[in-house]
Write a protein that holds these residues in place. Structure first.
Motif, PDB file in Angstrom:
ATOM      1  N   UNK A   1      82.414  -2.168  71.740  1.00  0.00           N
ATOM      2  CA  UNK A   1      83.351  -3.185  71.227  1.00  0.00           C
ATOM      3  C   UNK A   1      84.344  -2.562  70.244  1.00  0.00           C
ATOM      4  N   UNK A   2      84.999  -1.515  70.685  1.00  0.00           N
ATOM      5  CA  UNK A   2      86.008  -0.850  69.840  1.00  0.00           C
ATOM      6  C   UNK A   2      87.346  -0.849  70.581  1.00  0.00           C
ATOM      7  N   UNK A   3      88.395  -0.530  69.832  1.00  0.00           N
ATOM      8  CA  UNK A   3      89.739  -0.566  70.435  1.00  0.00           C
ATOM      9  C   UNK A   3      90.008   0.695  71.252  1.00  0.00           C
ATOM     10  N   UNK A   4      91.020   0.589  72.109  1.00  0.00           N
ATOM     11  CA  UNK A   4      91.480   1.732  72.910  1.00  0.00           C
ATOM     12  C   UNK A   4      91.833   2.912  71.995  1.00  0.00           C
ATOM     13  N   UNK A   5      92.492   2.610  70.854  1.00  0.00           N
ATOM     14  CA  UNK A   5      92.953   3.668  69.947  1.00  0.00           C
ATOM     15  C   UNK A   5      91.774   4.448  69.357  1.00  0.00           C
ATOM     16  N   UNK A   6      90.695   3.711  69.031  1.00  0.00           N
ATOM     17  CA  UNK A   6      89.514   4.380  68.454  1.00  0.00           C
ATOM     18  C   UNK A   6      88.913   5.356  69.471  1.00  0.00           C
ATOM     19  N   UNK A   7      88.800   4.906  70.723  1.00  0.00           N
ATOM     20  CA  UNK A   7      88.212   5.785  71.754  1.00  0.00           C
ATOM     21  C   UNK A   7      89.145   6.971  72.012  1.00  0.00           C
ATOM     22  N   UNK A   8      90.435   6.665  72.083  1.00  0.00           N
ATOM     23  CA  UNK A   8      91.423   7.718  72.341  1.00  0.00           C
ATOM     24  C   UNK A   8      91.360   8.785  71.245  1.00  0.00           C
ATOM     25  N   UNK A   9      91.215   8.358  69.986  1.00  0.00           N
ATOM     26  CA  UNK A   9      91.155   9.311  68.868  1.00  0.00           C
ATOM     27  C   UNK A   9      89.939  10.223  69.010  1.00  0.00           C
ATOM     28  N   UNK A  10      88.807   9.658  69.463  1.00  0.00           N
ATOM     29  CA  UNK A  10      87.604  10.488  69.661  1.00  0.00           C
ATOM     30  C   UNK A  10      87.817  11.456  70.818  1.00  0.00           C
ATOM     31  N   UNK A  11      88.464  10.961  71.875  1.00  0.00           N
ATOM     32  CA  UNK A  11      88.737  11.817  73.044  1.00  0.00           C
ATOM     33  C   UNK A  11      89.606  13.008  72.664  1.00  0.00           C
ATOM     34  N   UNK A  12      90.581  12.744  71.773  1.00  0.00           N
ATOM     35  CA  UNK A  12      91.525  13.806  71.404  1.00  0.00           C
ATOM     36  C   UNK A  12      90.853  14.976  70.697  1.00  0.00           C
ATOM     37  N   UNK A  13      89.655  14.718  70.131  1.00  0.00           N
ATOM     38  CA  UNK A  13      88.951  15.789  69.405  1.00  0.00           C
ATOM     39  C   UNK A  13      88.116  16.647  70.356  1.00  0.00           C
TER      40      UNK A  13
ATOM     41  N   UNK B   1      66.372  26.202  80.287  1.00  0.00           N
ATOM     42  CA  UNK B   1      66.970  25.258  79.337  1.00  0.00           C
ATOM     43  C   UNK B   1      68.390  24.941  79.785  1.00  0.00           C
ATOM     44  N   UNK B   2      68.586  23.677  80.118  1.00  0.00           N
ATOM     45  CA  UNK B   2      69.853  23.257  80.717  1.00  0.00           C
ATOM     46  C   UNK B   2      70.589  22.321  79.761  1.00  0.00           C
ATOM     47  N   UNK B   3      71.863  22.578  79.574  1.00  0.00           N
ATOM     48  CA  UNK B   3      72.685  21.694  78.734  1.00  0.00           C
ATOM     49  C   UNK B   3      73.408  20.680  79.607  1.00  0.00           C
ATOM     50  N   UNK B   4      73.564  19.466  79.103  1.00  0.00           N
ATOM     51  CA  UNK B   4      74.350  18.463  79.837  1.00  0.00           C
ATOM     52  C   UNK B   4      75.366  17.868  78.869  1.00  0.00           C
ATOM     53  N   UNK B   5      76.629  17.997  79.239  1.00  0.00           N
ATOM     54  CA  UNK B   5      77.696  17.572  78.335  1.00  0.00           C
ATOM     55  C   UNK B   5      78.786  16.846  79.115  1.00  0.00           C
ATOM     56  N   UNK B   6      79.812  16.443  78.446  1.00  0.00           N
ATOM     57  CA  UNK B   6      80.903  15.700  79.088  1.00  0.00           C
ATOM     58  C   UNK B   6      81.587  14.876  78.025  1.00  0.00           C
ATOM     59  N   UNK B   7      82.774  14.405  78.343  1.00  0.00           N
ATOM     60  CA  UNK B   7      83.559  13.653  77.373  1.00  0.00           C
ATOM     61  C   UNK B   7      82.888  12.346  76.988  1.00  0.00           C
ATOM     62  N   UNK B   8      83.395  11.756  75.940  1.00  0.00           N
ATOM     63  CA  UNK B   8      82.872  10.469  75.464  1.00  0.00           C
ATOM     64  C   UNK B   8      82.920   9.448  76.608  1.00  0.00           C
ATOM     65  N   UNK B   9      81.785   8.773  76.811  1.00  0.00           N
ATOM     66  CA  UNK B   9      81.712   7.719  77.827  1.00  0.00           C
ATOM     67  C   UNK B   9      81.677   8.216  79.259  1.00  0.00           C
ATOM     68  N   UNK B  10      81.470   9.522  79.449  1.00  0.00           N
ATOM     69  CA  UNK B  10      81.471  10.048  80.830  1.00  0.00           C
ATOM     70  C   UNK B  10      80.209   9.622  81.585  1.00  0.00           C
TER      71      UNK B  10
END
Ligand code: ATP
Length: 213
Positions: A163-175, A20-29
């Motif tokens: 179709x979202x703003x840079x700030x929205x993506x950045x906020x998700x990345x910060x978490x 069982x292998x997990x695959x993960x990475x940051x948003x949009x990776x």
């Protein structure tokens, strides 16, 4: 819990010999994109984040628990999840987010086990989710793959895709946990920077995971 090929209390459970292998990475990776390549070579993929969204609508027990904890407004009259209502509650309050995760994670975990039981013939299965490390789910997996892409590229890809703003993506990345940490904890890293060929990287991991010593 894994199934073993024993007769337990009269029930015969099929042996689950697959890894069982997990695959993960940051948003949009590029997790989904890469999982689609694994699917093309016959590897079953469990998309845990998508499944969590489905279960919050389809699983009666989970619906009931969410209603009791967060109120009747959690669901619209047509039965759909009231995402805006719930998001407003949990994003303002970490304790409420913890409570929601405490309801959803066990349901997804069990659903994943049921799913794995249907794929015992595969040499390995993949479980895809953005927060496998942050949630602790990686502990139930045998190997981990981290998908890496530079932050700038991830920002652009998600802004285009959703179709979202840079700030929205950045906020998700910060978490999310830093890429460096995830890469250090993983058995394999796939670099999705638009330059390194993805198929070759996937095939290399596939060969390693299917090698029998
Ligand atoms: P999320 O964390 O939001 O679920 P993800 O890690 O699953 O995202 P993808 O959805 O696979 O990422 O990729 C994000 C976007 O970038 C998608 O629109 C996808 O088509 C695009 N993308 C991913 N990899 C590449 C690539 N190598 N070249 C061009 N576009 C790419």
């Amino acid at each position: 819990m894994r199934c073993f090929g024993f007769f337990i209390f009269g029930y015969h459970q099929q042996a689950d010999m697959s890894i069982h292998v997990g695959i993960t990475g940051g948003i949009g990776s590029g997790k989904t994109t890469i999982c689609q390549i694994f699917e093309c070579i016959g590897i079953p993929v469990y998309y845990a984040d998508d499944r969590a969204k489905q279960l919050m609508v389809e699983d009666d027990q989970l619906r009931q628990a969410i209603r009791l904890t967060f109120g009747e407004e959690s669901y619209a009259e047509n039965g759909q999840l009231n995402r805006t209502y719930l998001a407003n509650i949990v994003f303002k309050n970490p304790e409420q987010l913890r409570q929601l995760n405490a309801l959803v994670h066990p349901a997804v975990f069990q659903d994943g086990i049921d799913w794995q039981a249907k794929h015992t013939n595969a040499p390995y299965t993949l479980k895809e989710a953005a927060l496998l490390y942050e949630s602790g789910s990686f502990r139930s997996l045998d190997k981990m793959i981290c998908v890496y892409a530079p932050k700038k590229l991830r920002l652009e890809r998600v802004m285009n895709r959703d179709s979202v703003s840079r700030e929205v993506v950045q906020a998700r990345m910060n978490k999310q946990m830093a890429d460096r940490e995830k890469m250090m904890l993983s058995n394999f890293v796939i670099t999705n920077n638009g330059e390194n060929a993805l198929v070759e990287q996937v095939l290399q991991i596939h060969r390693t995971l299917t090698q029998r010593t």
